[in-house]
Scaffold this motif. Structure first.
Motif, PDB file in Angstrom:
ATOM      1  N   ILE A   1      44.282  45.930  66.291  1.00 34.63           N
ATOM      2  CA  ILE A   1      43.292  45.715  65.240  1.00 34.63           C
ATOM      3  C   ILE A   1      42.056  45.076  65.857  1.00 34.63           C
ATOM      4  O   ILE A   1      42.161  44.087  66.592  1.00 34.63           O
ATOM      5  CB  ILE A   1      43.857  44.804  64.128  1.00 34.63           C
ATOM      6  N   LEU A   2      40.891  45.654  65.576  1.00 31.25           N
ATOM      7  CA  LEU A   2      39.629  45.073  66.015  1.00 31.25           C
ATOM      8  C   LEU A   2      39.003  44.335  64.836  1.00 31.25           C
ATOM      9  O   LEU A   2      38.648  44.946  63.825  1.00 31.25           O
ATOM     10  CB  LEU A   2      38.696  46.167  66.524  1.00 31.25           C
ATOM     11  N   ILE A   3      38.887  43.015  64.959  1.00 31.37           N
ATOM     12  CA  ILE A   3      38.285  42.173  63.917  1.00 31.37           C
ATOM     13  C   ILE A   3      36.821  41.940  64.282  1.00 31.37           C
ATOM     14  O   ILE A   3      36.518  41.403  65.349  1.00 31.37           O
ATOM     15  CB  ILE A   3      39.020  40.832  63.781  1.00 31.37           C
ATOM     16  N   VAL A   4      35.914  42.353  63.389  1.00 31.50           N
ATOM     17  CA  VAL A   4      34.477  42.240  63.656  1.00 31.50           C
ATOM     18  C   VAL A   4      33.857  41.345  62.583  1.00 31.50           C
ATOM     19  O   VAL A   4      33.745  41.732  61.418  1.00 31.50           O
ATOM     20  CB  VAL A   4      33.797  43.624  63.645  1.00 31.50           C
ATOM     21  N   ASP A   5      33.456  40.137  62.998  1.00 29.68           N
ATOM     22  CA  ASP A   5      32.881  39.182  62.035  1.00 29.68           C
ATOM     23  C   ASP A   5      32.072  38.171  62.827  1.00 29.68           C
ATOM     24  O   ASP A   5      32.529  37.679  63.869  1.00 29.68           O
ATOM     25  CB  ASP A   5      33.994  38.482  61.247  1.00 29.68           C
ATOM     26  N   ASP A   6      30.874  37.859  62.375  1.00 28.95           N
ATOM     27  CA  ASP A   6      30.061  36.879  63.092  1.00 28.95           C
ATOM     28  C   ASP A   6      30.553  35.460  62.879  1.00 28.95           C
ATOM     29  O   ASP A   6      30.123  34.534  63.571  1.00 28.95           O
ATOM     30  CB  ASP A   6      28.588  37.001  62.674  1.00 28.95           C
ATOM     31  N   SER A   7      31.485  35.255  61.945  1.00 29.04           N
ATOM     32  CA  SER A   7      32.036  33.928  61.698  1.00 29.04           C
ATOM     33  C   SER A   7      33.321  33.741  62.502  1.00 29.04           C
ATOM     34  O   SER A   7      34.313  34.458  62.300  1.00 29.04           O
ATOM     35  CB  SER A   7      32.336  33.752  60.205  1.00 29.04           C
ATOM     36  N   GLU A   8      33.308  32.797  63.425  1.00 28.87           N
ATOM     37  CA  GLU A   8      34.511  32.525  64.219  1.00 28.87           C
ATOM     38  C   GLU A   8      35.649  32.050  63.330  1.00 28.87           C
ATOM     39  O   GLU A   8      36.823  32.372  63.577  1.00 28.87           O
ATOM     40  CB  GLU A   8      34.195  31.480  65.289  1.00 28.87           C
ATOM     41  N   LEU A   9      35.335  31.295  62.275  1.00 26.02           N
ATOM     42  CA  LEU A   9      36.367  30.816  61.364  1.00 26.02           C
ATOM     43  C   LEU A   9      37.076  31.986  60.687  1.00 26.02           C
ATOM     44  O   LEU A   9      38.320  32.017  60.605  1.00 26.02           O
ATOM     45  CB  LEU A   9      35.741  29.895  60.309  1.00 26.02           C
ATOM     46  N   ASN A  10      36.292  32.959  60.210  1.00 30.31           N
ATOM     47  CA  ASN A  10      36.908  34.131  59.577  1.00 30.31           C
ATOM     48  C   ASN A  10      37.803  34.892  60.551  1.00 30.31           C
ATOM     49  O   ASN A  10      38.890  35.358  60.193  1.00 30.31           O
ATOM     50  CB  ASN A  10      35.822  35.065  59.040  1.00 30.31           C
TER      51      ASN A  10
ATOM     52  N   MET B   1      42.036  42.362  68.801  1.00 30.67           N
ATOM     53  CA  MET B   1      40.796  42.268  69.572  1.00 30.67           C
ATOM     54  C   MET B   1      39.716  41.742  68.632  1.00 30.67           C
ATOM     55  O   MET B   1      39.795  41.961  67.422  1.00 30.67           O
ATOM     56  CB  MET B   1      40.383  43.634  70.134  1.00 30.67           C
ATOM     57  N   GLU B   2      38.724  41.059  69.208  1.00 32.42           N
ATOM     58  CA  GLU B   2      37.676  40.468  68.368  1.00 32.42           C
ATOM     59  C   GLU B   2      36.293  40.868  68.862  1.00 32.42           C
ATOM     60  O   GLU B   2      36.085  41.111  70.053  1.00 32.42           O
ATOM     61  CB  GLU B   2      37.792  38.937  68.367  1.00 32.42           C
ATOM     62  N   ALA B   3      35.361  40.935  67.921  1.00 33.95           N
ATOM     63  CA  ALA B   3      33.947  41.138  68.234  1.00 33.95           C
ATOM     64  C   ALA B   3      33.137  40.243  67.315  1.00 33.95           C
ATOM     65  O   ALA B   3      33.388  40.192  66.105  1.00 33.95           O
ATOM     66  CB  ALA B   3      33.549  42.599  68.051  1.00 33.95           C
ATOM     67  N   ALA B   4      32.156  39.533  67.893  1.00 34.32           N
ATOM     68  CA  ALA B   4      31.381  38.570  67.110  1.00 34.32           C
ATOM     69  C   ALA B   4      30.154  39.196  66.455  1.00 34.32           C
ATOM     70  O   ALA B   4      29.380  38.487  65.810  1.00 34.32           O
ATOM     71  CB  ALA B   4      30.954  37.405  68.004  1.00 34.32           C
ATOM     72  N   GLY B   5      29.993  40.508  66.632  1.00 32.32           N
ATOM     73  CA  GLY B   5      28.856  41.170  66.013  1.00 32.32           C
ATOM     74  C   GLY B   5      28.949  42.675  66.177  1.00 32.32           C
ATOM     75  O   GLY B   5      29.855  43.205  66.842  1.00 32.32           O
ATOM     76  N   GLY B   6      27.963  43.375  65.574  1.00 36.89           N
ATOM     77  CA  GLY B   6      27.997  44.828  65.588  1.00 36.89           C
ATOM     78  C   GLY B   6      27.845  45.426  66.971  1.00 36.89           C
ATOM     79  O   GLY B   6      28.510  46.416  67.313  1.00 36.89           O
ATOM     80  N   GLU B   7      26.982  44.852  67.817  1.00 38.58           N
ATOM     81  CA  GLU B   7      26.774  45.400  69.160  1.00 38.58           C
ATOM     82  C   GLU B   7      28.041  45.277  70.004  1.00 38.58           C
ATOM     83  O   GLU B   7      28.413  46.209  70.733  1.00 38.58           O
ATOM     84  CB  GLU B   7      25.606  44.693  69.839  1.00 38.58           C
ATOM     85  N   GLU B   8      28.711  44.136  69.914  1.00 39.05           N
ATOM     86  CA  GLU B   8      29.965  43.959  70.657  1.00 39.05           C
ATOM     87  C   GLU B   8      31.031  44.917  70.134  1.00 39.05           C
ATOM     88  O   GLU B   8      31.835  45.459  70.900  1.00 39.05           O
ATOM     89  CB  GLU B   8      30.446  42.512  70.549  1.00 39.05           C
ATOM     90  N   CYS B   9      31.042  45.134  68.842  1.00 36.81           N
ATOM     91  CA  CYS B   9      31.984  46.082  68.240  1.00 36.81           C
ATOM     92  C   CYS B   9      31.770  47.484  68.807  1.00 36.81           C
ATOM     93  O   CYS B   9      32.736  48.175  69.180  1.00 36.81           O
ATOM     94  CB  CYS B   9      31.822  46.097  66.722  1.00 36.81           C
ATOM     95  N   ILE B  10      30.520  47.909  68.889  1.00 35.72           N
ATOM     96  CA  ILE B  10      30.209  49.250  69.403  1.00 35.72           C
ATOM     97  C   ILE B  10      30.653  49.377  70.856  1.00 35.72           C
ATOM     98  O   ILE B  10      31.195  50.408  71.272  1.00 35.72           O
ATOM     99  CB  ILE B  10      28.708  49.547  69.247  1.00 35.72           C
ATOM    100  N   ARG B  11      30.447  48.306  71.648  1.00 36.37           N
ATOM    101  CA  ARG B  11      30.882  48.349  73.046  1.00 36.37           C
ATOM    102  C   ARG B  11      32.401  48.525  73.140  1.00 36.37           C
ATOM    103  O   ARG B  11      32.905  49.282  73.979  1.00 36.37           O
ATOM    104  CB  ARG B  11      30.453  47.076  73.780  1.00 36.37           C
TER     105      ARG B  11
END
Length: 641
Positions: free
Chosen positions: A297-306, A321-331
């Protein structure tokens, strides 16, 4: 002339005296002292030279005395020990009518044996022979012969696993044998990274592999297999982005039993694993146990708490897996693709927001294979409606309800998994029909190609060269818009390139000398005849395969400079399918034997094509031909291997 192997007792004594001047050990073994196997007990008290000089506890391999006695021929071997190199000569003799073996043994002194360079060459030759005998050429791992001769009857305590690549037949049928070879090689490399130096991996069958891990503990064995399954799922194959590798594993522990017995058990467990695919089935504690590979599962959220909250809800059962924003998600999407099972996507993020990610996924058709669940605190109808229109599967709102989050994620993963299994089933049925169609196309093309002295490999070679050229062309450029499906269809249609020759007189086609202008004009008609034959199948004339076949039949003698026939097309006015088949056809014709010529070598053919002696071709395709030339190797029958 007297037989030197038939001796009297007196002659035997003389020979023994003579040989003792040269050999450290000279002795005569009777039949009851050989017994076919070299062991202490069966030699009636006389130990084999292996025991006398090397002090080994196990019987020697390849007992040459037994071999000499059974074949009635001399036998020789070199034995390498930690303390030296020994030569053993076993000479079959008959003394007073009784068959015996005269055994001669001597140790080579290192200083007098061979110089260091020669010794290294000798050992290198022996190692090279061993590797060739027991190594699978495609994957570089052990082959089935190694299993049969070295492993099968060994009694050990070990973990034993049988591994089968899921849907391997599909990769071969859809993407071609080059893709199948790439799959096998990538799989073998990945598995070798996961096992210990003392473990053995064997290519047991086409896409079945055996792993034997001596001395491994049960828990450690299962941990290794789970990691292996996960790493297999992460393999990326350049040029074959549509392939996602998974494997099924049957595994068992054996205690002081033959490897063969454990393999039989593991094979039965593998059969159960293949029902669901991408699972491990073991017989732990005498019970059949199935372990599925965890979804990612890729979790994409700019909030670290979420992200932390969602990881705590889902992390125990799924890979996160985690991404802190849309650009990181795309990568991460670019890197992992369909190995991601589901994306939990926050819509409202600074910079590249969730909608931008959805547009990216839609443009690359990822949204069709990777489900997206949106995370939002805005439950307004407009936001949810827009998200659904862009292809999301579901949504979860903040604050998070643990049970709702878990259930929606699990339901989405299960739904897509069922869809994939259904697609796989339907694809297999379609592939079977396509295979039958391919067979009929090949038969028809052989009819068209059949002429005395032409050979039977031409159509097969055109297929293989066309496929290699198309794969390389796709790697170099996207200008022609060719997908994996197009590669398959063009390769299939290439078999029909000369179908129009059915309408040309065999006397002209098989003429050994130069054609007259009138005869050449007649031959040129085969392009138009072939195109008409293909398009006469009116019910299917708009199918991609038929359209590709029509282009190939009509245009495979057009030239890039406009000097071809029948229309004098120039450059990319010539359909790309016809350009590729034309180049494949010319190369194979040059390197093939015909009634009117001997074959050119591969190098000569390449040089002639590059110099334009066979007409002008697309420069990009010439680059592709130069790139793949080392993969076009013909056997003694003129067929590409």
């Amino acid at each position: 002339m007297e037989n030197p192997n038939i001796l009297t007792p007196e002659e035997l004594d003389e020979e023994i005296k003579f040989f003792r001047k040269v050999f450290s050990v000279v002795r005569v073994l009777r039949r009851n002292q050989i017994a076919g196997i070299c062991t202490k007990d069966e030699l009636s008290g006389q130990s084999c030279p292996c025991y006398s000089f090397w002090h080994r506890d196990e019987p020697c391999d390849n007992c040459v005395s037994a071999k000499a006695y059974l074949t009635k021929r001399d036998a020789v071997k070199l034995e390498f020990s930690h303390d030296g190199v020994y030569q053993v000569i076993s000479r079959y003799i008959e003394v007073d009518g009784e068959g015996c073996v005269m055994e001669l043994l001597r140790e080579f002194e290192r200083d007098s044996f061979v110089d260091l360079t020669a010794e290294e060459k000798l050992l290198s030759r022996i190692n090279e022979y061993y590797e060739k005998t027991y190594t699978d050429v495609m994957t570089g791992i052990y082959n089935r012969r190694f299993y049969e001769e070295k492993l099968k009857n060994s009694v050990i305590s070990a973990g034993v696993a049988m591994i089968d690549l899921d849907d391997f037949k599909v990769y071969n049928d859809v993407y071609g044998h080059a893709a199948g070879d790439a799959v096998l090689s990538a799989f073998a490399r990945e598995v070798r990274r996961d096992i210990r130096p003392s473990d053995r991996i064997v290519r047991y069958g086409g896409d079945e592999f055996l792993i034997v891990m001596p001395g491994v503990r049960e828990n450690g064995f299962e941990t290794i297999l789970r990691r292996m399954l996960k790493n297999i799922d992460s393999i990326a194959l350049p040029g074959y982005e549509g392939i996602r590798l998974t494997a099924s594993i049957g595994a068992t522990m054996c205690e002081n039993e033959t490897v063969h017995a454990a393999v039989s058990r593991a094979d039965r467990l593998l059969y159960k694993a293949k029902v669901d695919k991408n699972v491990i089935v073991t017989d732990r504690d005498g019970k059949i146990t199935e372990e599925k590979s965890s979804a990612t599962i890729l979790i994409v959220d700019d909030s670290e708490l979420n992200r932390d909250i969602l990881r705590s809800i889902l992390g125990n059962e799924f890979n996160i897996m985690e991404a802190a924003g849309g650009e990181e998600c795309i990568r991460k999407l670019e890197k992992y693709g369909t190995r991601i099972s589901v994306v939990l996507l926050d819509i409202m993020m600074p910079g590249t927001d969730g909608f931008a990610v959805l547009r990216y996924m839609a443009d690359r058709h990822l949204i069709e294979d990777i489900p997206v669940i949106t995370i939002t605190g805005d439950e307004s109808g407009e936001t949810i409606r827009r998200a659904y229109e862009m292809g999301v599967s579901d949504f979860i709102s903040r604050p998070f309800d643990t049970k709702v989050v878990y259930r929606r994620v699990l339901n989405t993963i299960n739904l897509y998994e069922k869809q994939r299994r259904l697609i796989s089933t339907v694809s297999n049925e379609i592939l079977e029909k396509e295979k039958n169609s391919r067979i009929l196309v090949d038969i028809l093309s052989q009819v068209a190609e059949y002429q005395p002295g032409m050979g039977s490999a031409h159509v097969s070679n055109i297929n293989k060269i066309t496929e290699l050229l198309l794969i390389r062309l796709r790697e170099k450029t996207s200008a022609y818009g060719l997908g994996e499906r197009d590669v398959y269809l063009i390769t299939t249609a290439s078999s029909l390139h000369d179908i129009g020759k059915i309408g040309i007189s065999p006397a002209i086609l098989s003429k050994p000398g130069k054609l007259t202008p009138e005869e050449f004009e007649e031959v040129k008609r085969h392009t138009v005849i072939g195109a008409e034959m293909v398009m006469n199948v009116r019910e299917y004339r708009n199918e991609p395969l038929v359209r590709y076949a029509r282009d190939i039949c009509l245009c495979h003698h057009e030239k890039y400079d406009g000097k071809g026939y029948p229309r004098g097309l120039r450059g990319d006015e010539i359909p790309i399918a016809a350009q590729v088949v034309s180049l494949a056809d010319v190369y194979d014709a040059l390197t093939a034997k015909r009634v009117y010529k001997d074959p050119y070598t591969a190098g000569e053919a390449i040089d002639m094509i590059m110099r334009g002696e066979c007409g002008q071709f697309n420069p990009l395709l010439l680059e592709c031909l130069d790139d793949i030339k080392d993969f076009i190797v013909k056997d003694e029958n003129g067929e590409i291997k």
